[in-house]
Design a protein around this motif. Structure first.
Motif, PDB file in Angstrom:
ATOM      1  N   ILE A 105       0.857  -1.185   0.000  1.00  0.00           N
ATOM      2  CA  ILE A 105       0.000   0.000   0.000  1.00  0.00           C
ATOM      3  C   ILE A 105       0.892   1.233   0.000  1.00  0.00           C
ATOM      4  O   ILE A 105       1.845   1.332   0.771  1.00  0.00           O
ATOM      5  CB  ILE A 105      -0.927   0.008   1.230  1.00  0.00           C
ATOM      6  N   ILE A 106       0.592   2.183  -0.872  1.00  0.00           N
ATOM      7  CA  ILE A 106       1.397   3.403  -0.990  1.00  0.00           C
ATOM      8  C   ILE A 106       1.328   4.195   0.310  1.00  0.00           C
ATOM      9  O   ILE A 106       0.273   4.334   0.931  1.00  0.00           O
ATOM     10  CB  ILE A 106       0.888   4.246  -2.170  1.00  0.00           C
ATOM     11  N   ASN A 107       2.462   4.710   0.710  1.00  0.00           N
ATOM     12  CA  ASN A 107       2.561   5.516   1.924  1.00  0.00           C
ATOM     13  C   ASN A 107       2.064   6.933   1.632  1.00  0.00           C
ATOM     14  O   ASN A 107       2.819   7.793   1.210  1.00  0.00           O
ATOM     15  CB  ASN A 107       4.017   5.538   2.410  1.00  0.00           C
ATOM     16  N   HIS A 108       0.786   7.159   1.832  1.00  0.00           N
ATOM     17  CA  HIS A 108       0.157   8.459   1.560  1.00  0.00           C
ATOM     18  C   HIS A 108       0.905   9.560   2.320  1.00  0.00           C
ATOM     19  O   HIS A 108       1.277   9.379   3.458  1.00  0.00           O
ATOM     20  CB  HIS A 108      -1.305   8.404   2.015  1.00  0.00           C
ATOM     21  N   PRO A 109       1.164  10.731   1.676  1.00  0.00           N
ATOM     22  CA  PRO A 109       0.697  11.213   0.377  1.00  0.00           C
ATOM     23  C   PRO A 109       1.667  10.976  -0.776  1.00  0.00           C
ATOM     24  O   PRO A 109       1.608  11.697  -1.777  1.00  0.00           O
ATOM     25  CB  PRO A 109       0.533  12.706   0.639  1.00  0.00           C
ATOM     26  N   GLU A 110       2.585  10.022  -0.637  1.00  0.00           N
ATOM     27  CA  GLU A 110       3.476   9.705  -1.746  1.00  0.00           C
ATOM     28  C   GLU A 110       2.681   9.047  -2.874  1.00  0.00           C
ATOM     29  O   GLU A 110       1.485   8.764  -2.724  1.00  0.00           O
ATOM     30  CB  GLU A 110       4.600   8.786  -1.253  1.00  0.00           C
ATOM     31  N   VAL A 111       3.351   8.793  -4.004  1.00  0.00           N
ATOM     32  CA  VAL A 111       2.630   8.242  -5.155  1.00  0.00           C
ATOM     33  C   VAL A 111       3.173   6.896  -5.605  1.00  0.00           C
ATOM     34  O   VAL A 111       2.679   6.340  -6.580  1.00  0.00           O
ATOM     35  CB  VAL A 111       2.632   9.233  -6.337  1.00  0.00           C
ATOM     36  N   ALA A 112       4.190   6.368  -4.911  1.00  0.00           N
ATOM     37  CA  ALA A 112       4.728   5.076  -5.331  1.00  0.00           C
ATOM     38  C   ALA A 112       5.523   4.445  -4.202  1.00  0.00           C
ATOM     39  O   ALA A 112       6.047   5.137  -3.319  1.00  0.00           O
ATOM     40  CB  ALA A 112       5.616   5.228  -6.578  1.00  0.00           C
ATOM     41  N   ILE A 113       5.615   3.114  -4.247  1.00  0.00           N
ATOM     42  CA  ILE A 113       6.416   2.359  -3.291  1.00  0.00           C
ATOM     43  C   ILE A 113       7.006   1.154  -4.017  1.00  0.00           C
ATOM     44  O   ILE A 113       6.305   0.475  -4.781  1.00  0.00           O
ATOM     45  CB  ILE A 113       5.580   1.921  -2.071  1.00  0.00           C
ATOM     46  N   LEU A 114       8.316   0.901  -3.813  1.00  0.00           N
ATOM     47  CA  LEU A 114       8.990  -0.228  -4.435  1.00  0.00           C
ATOM     48  C   LEU A 114       9.287  -1.279  -3.381  1.00  0.00           C
ATOM     49  O   LEU A 114       9.906  -0.981  -2.361  1.00  0.00           O
ATOM     50  CB  LEU A 114      10.300   0.214  -5.100  1.00  0.00           C
ATOM     51  N   GLY A 115       8.853  -2.510  -3.643  1.00  0.00           N
ATOM     52  CA  GLY A 115       9.101  -3.607  -2.725  1.00  0.00           C
ATOM     53  C   GLY A 115      10.143  -4.556  -3.269  1.00  0.00           C
ATOM     54  O   GLY A 115      10.218  -4.794  -4.480  1.00  0.00           O
ATOM     55  N   VAL A 116      10.967  -5.102  -2.360  1.00  0.00           N
ATOM     56  CA  VAL A 116      12.015  -6.048  -2.726  1.00  0.00           C
ATOM     57  C   VAL A 116      11.784  -7.349  -1.967  1.00  0.00           C
ATOM     58  O   VAL A 116      11.730  -7.355  -0.732  1.00  0.00           O
ATOM     59  CB  VAL A 116      13.413  -5.494  -2.397  1.00  0.00           C
ATOM     60  N   GLY A 117      11.641  -8.452  -2.699  1.00  0.00           N
ATOM     61  CA  GLY A 117      11.431  -9.748  -2.074  1.00  0.00           C
ATOM     62  C   GLY A 117      12.740 -10.415  -1.683  1.00  0.00           C
ATOM     63  O   GLY A 117      13.833  -9.880  -1.912  1.00  0.00           O
ATOM     64  N   ARG A 118      12.643 -11.601  -1.110  1.00  0.00           N
ATOM     65  CA  ARG A 118      13.841 -12.321  -0.694  1.00  0.00           C
ATOM     66  C   ARG A 118      14.665 -12.744  -1.913  1.00  0.00           C
ATOM     67  O   ARG A 118      14.132 -12.987  -2.997  1.00  0.00           O
ATOM     68  CB  ARG A 118      13.465 -13.544   0.131  1.00  0.00           C
ATOM     69  N   ILE A 119      15.961 -12.841  -1.732  1.00  0.00           N
ATOM     70  CA  ILE A 119      16.864 -13.312  -2.780  1.00  0.00           C
ATOM     71  C   ILE A 119      17.084 -14.806  -2.550  1.00  0.00           C
ATOM     72  O   ILE A 119      17.542 -15.218  -1.482  1.00  0.00           O
ATOM     73  CB  ILE A 119      18.201 -12.558  -2.739  1.00  0.00           C
ATOM     74  N   MET A 120      16.747 -15.600  -3.537  1.00  0.00           N
ATOM     75  CA  MET A 120      16.842 -17.046  -3.361  1.00  0.00           C
ATOM     76  C   MET A 120      17.359 -17.701  -4.644  1.00  0.00           C
ATOM     77  O   MET A 120      17.299 -17.119  -5.738  1.00  0.00           O
ATOM     78  CB  MET A 120      15.473 -17.615  -2.991  1.00  0.00           C
ATOM     79  N   ASP A 121      17.889 -18.910  -4.492  1.00  0.00           N
ATOM     80  CA  ASP A 121      18.377 -19.662  -5.649  1.00  0.00           C
ATOM     81  C   ASP A 121      17.201 -20.164  -6.484  1.00  0.00           C
ATOM     82  O   ASP A 121      16.262 -20.774  -5.955  1.00  0.00           O
ATOM     83  CB  ASP A 121      19.212 -20.862  -5.186  1.00  0.00           C
ATOM     84  N   LYS A 122      17.292 -19.875  -7.810  1.00  0.00           N
ATOM     85  CA  LYS A 122      16.250 -20.317  -8.739  1.00  0.00           C
ATOM     86  C   LYS A 122      16.890 -20.711 -10.069  1.00  0.00           C
ATOM     87  O   LYS A 122      17.948 -20.177 -10.426  1.00  0.00           O
ATOM     88  CB  LYS A 122      15.215 -19.209  -8.979  1.00  0.00           C
ATOM     89  N   PRO A 123      16.234 -21.603 -10.791  1.00  0.00           N
ATOM     90  CA  PRO A 123      16.737 -21.915 -12.143  1.00  0.00           C
ATOM     91  C   PRO A 123      16.526 -20.704 -13.053  1.00  0.00           C
ATOM     92  O   PRO A 123      15.462 -20.088 -13.042  1.00  0.00           O
ATOM     93  CB  PRO A 123      15.883 -23.117 -12.567  1.00  0.00           C
ATOM     94  N   TRP A 124      17.547 -20.403 -13.859  1.00  0.00           N
ATOM     95  CA  TRP A 124      17.516 -19.196 -14.694  1.00  0.00           C
ATOM     96  C   TRP A 124      18.269 -19.487 -15.984  1.00  0.00           C
ATOM     97  O   TRP A 124      19.307 -20.162 -15.966  1.00  0.00           O
ATOM     98  CB  TRP A 124      18.183 -18.047 -13.932  1.00  0.00           C
TER      99      TRP A 124
END
Length: 480
Positions: free
Chosen positions: A412-431
């Protein structure tokens, strides 16, 4: 003749709040205090603040108990002027003013800055100057105001005009303090029959319900043509939820940080037409870069979040629409307000709840400097010492919820800002790398933005810039 008491009202502590919770008194009745001496700790929106006294003298009265919520503009402490109690007995140390005498309230709102300069105080509160020193604060008599009191204190009040009643549901309640007490202790006013005139619910009725939770607080009354149907004691136990029939294990008042977060998030969802975009990112190169720095300099290597913060500020320079705010113009129309600078907020979990301190002018800082600020501000807010400036001045928020072991979130955006960037966990994945399958360090970036300030192309452009920087940190940092 004027009163010897100086009454210090709870000020607005710089956050535009209407109330604060009293955490702890730092002085007691009878103590001698000086100007700017901390007298109480109060909890505001997201921090615990020490309130300094603008007066010197003897503490005559403390207006509130720890744990009580106090309204801004209401008395916090009464201080007798130095020497005013000399030679006075215990019974006449603080005589009450006569009925036709109004208390004198010392104010210096219009001259706060001038008084601060004269007194050399660093603790002047908003709306208050320091009356000491070379300056002389101006005295004005407090205007008469109608107070909300209990009926016993004002028998001539017209109850039909002041009480609040919904027939068959709520009892008559005259005092907002009584309503607040009932709300904070989970007492249903619909279950109370007041002991006051015309069934008025008094403070003693709520206190009795609090002290006897297992007894139905509404007495059984004899049936009459005009009386509402009575309910036998024990029909619905006080500790049982009427809708589910399950026992109620606890009631926790929503206050302090949780209350502010709830109000802010509700307002954000009500006002902002938000949209969310996300992307999976190969963070292997960034993890390796940081590991190399840590190996060469174990104590000064920036954390991964600091690097991402550096990429975010660079991205906001290229896509400034996400570093704005929407306001109502003088004619009522909406306008987008842009800023010359970036105050980067970051979500920090504390024992008192979620806080969002911000790094001022973050675009001017290196990854190493951002790392130092993140660590410093995190320590400050976890101690409950964040200032309103630190907690309420952000223009964009970075949320590292990966530390909780989750991959993504539509934040949820931190009012009165207009955007928020989320970063998830870093994990090993096939790529897939160069046409071949490999195991890589992968994270998910999620951007929630206000669709009023930009379209998906802008949001995607910003998100892709940050993602590319994470995947190729060396080249991007070289250009910054």
């Amino acid at each position: 003749m004027t009163s010897a008491l100086q009454v210090f009202m709870l000020p607005d502590l710089g956050e535009g709040l209407t109330e604060a919770e009293l955490i702890n008194w730092l002085v007691a009745v009878g103590d001698e205090i000086r100007v700017d001496q901390p007298i109480a700790e109060v909890e505001t929106a997201k921090s615990v603040v020490e309130v300094p006294s603008p007066y010197a003298g003897t503490v005559a009265e403390l207006h509130g108990e720890p744990g009580q919520t106090l309204d801004v503009g209401k008395p916090l402490i009464s201080v007798a002027r130095v020497g005013s109690l000399a030679g006075a007995g215990a019974d006449d140390a603080a005589p009450a003013p006569s009925p036709d005498e109004e208390p004198v309230v010392e104010t210096a709102a219009a001259n706060a800055y001038r008084e601060e300069e004269k007194a050399g105080s660093g603790n002047v509160l908003i709306g208050y100057g320091t009356p000491g020193g070379a300056g002389q604060s101006r005295r004005t008599r407090a205007p008469r105001q109608l107070s909300v009191v209990e009926p016993a204190e004002a028998p001539d009040l017209d109850l039909s005009l002041l009480r609040t009643r919904v027939p068959g549901k709520l009892g008559a309640v005259i005092s907002p303090l009584v309503r607040r007490m009932a709300r904070e202790h989970g007492v249903d006013l619909g279950d109370l029959h007041g002991s006051g005139d015309s069934g008025l619910i008094m403070r003693r009725d709520v206190e009795a319900a609090i002290s006897s939770p297992d007894v139905d607080a509404r007495p059984v009354v004899e049936a009459s043509p005009v009386a509402e149907p009575s309910r036998a004691v024990g029909d619905t136990p006080a500790g049982t939820d009427s809708r589910t029939g399950l026992p109620i294990s606890a009631r926790t008042p929503v206050k302090g940080v949780r209350k502010v977060v709830a109000a802010n998030m509700t307002r954000s969802r009500q006002e902002i037409p938000e949209a969310t975009v996300w992307v999976d990112v190969d963070a292997t190169a960034l993890v390796e870069l940081r590991a190399g720095l840590k190996k060469s300099d174990p104590h000064n290597a920036p954390g991964l979040l600091a690097f991402i913060a550096r990429f975010v500020t660079a991205g906001l320079k290229r896509f400034p629409e996400l570093n704005t705010r929407i306001e109502a113009a003088a004619d009522g129309a909406q306008e987008i307000v842009a800023f010359d600078g970036i105050n980067l907020g970051f979500a920090a979990q504390t024992d008192r709840g979620l806080t969002v301190p911000s790094i001022r002018n973050a675009e001017k800082l290196s990854a190493r400097e951002l790392d130092a600020e993140i660590r410093r501000l995190t320590a400050v807010v976890r101690e409950g010492k964040g200032t309103p400036e630190q907690l309420g001045s952000g223009t964009f928020t970075l949320n590292n919820y990966g530390v909780f072991g989750v991959d993504g979130s539509a934040a949820i955006i931190n009012h009165p800002e207009v955007a928020i960037l989320g970063v998830g966990r870093i994990m090993d994945k096939p790529w897939v790398v160069g046409g071949e399958l490999a195991v890589r360090k992968v994270t998910e970036l999620t951007l929630t933005f206000d669709h009023r300030v930009c379209d998906g192309g802008t949001a995607a452009g910003f998100l892709r810039f940050v993602a590319d920087a994470i995947e190729n940190p060396g080249s991007v940092l070289a250009e910054l």
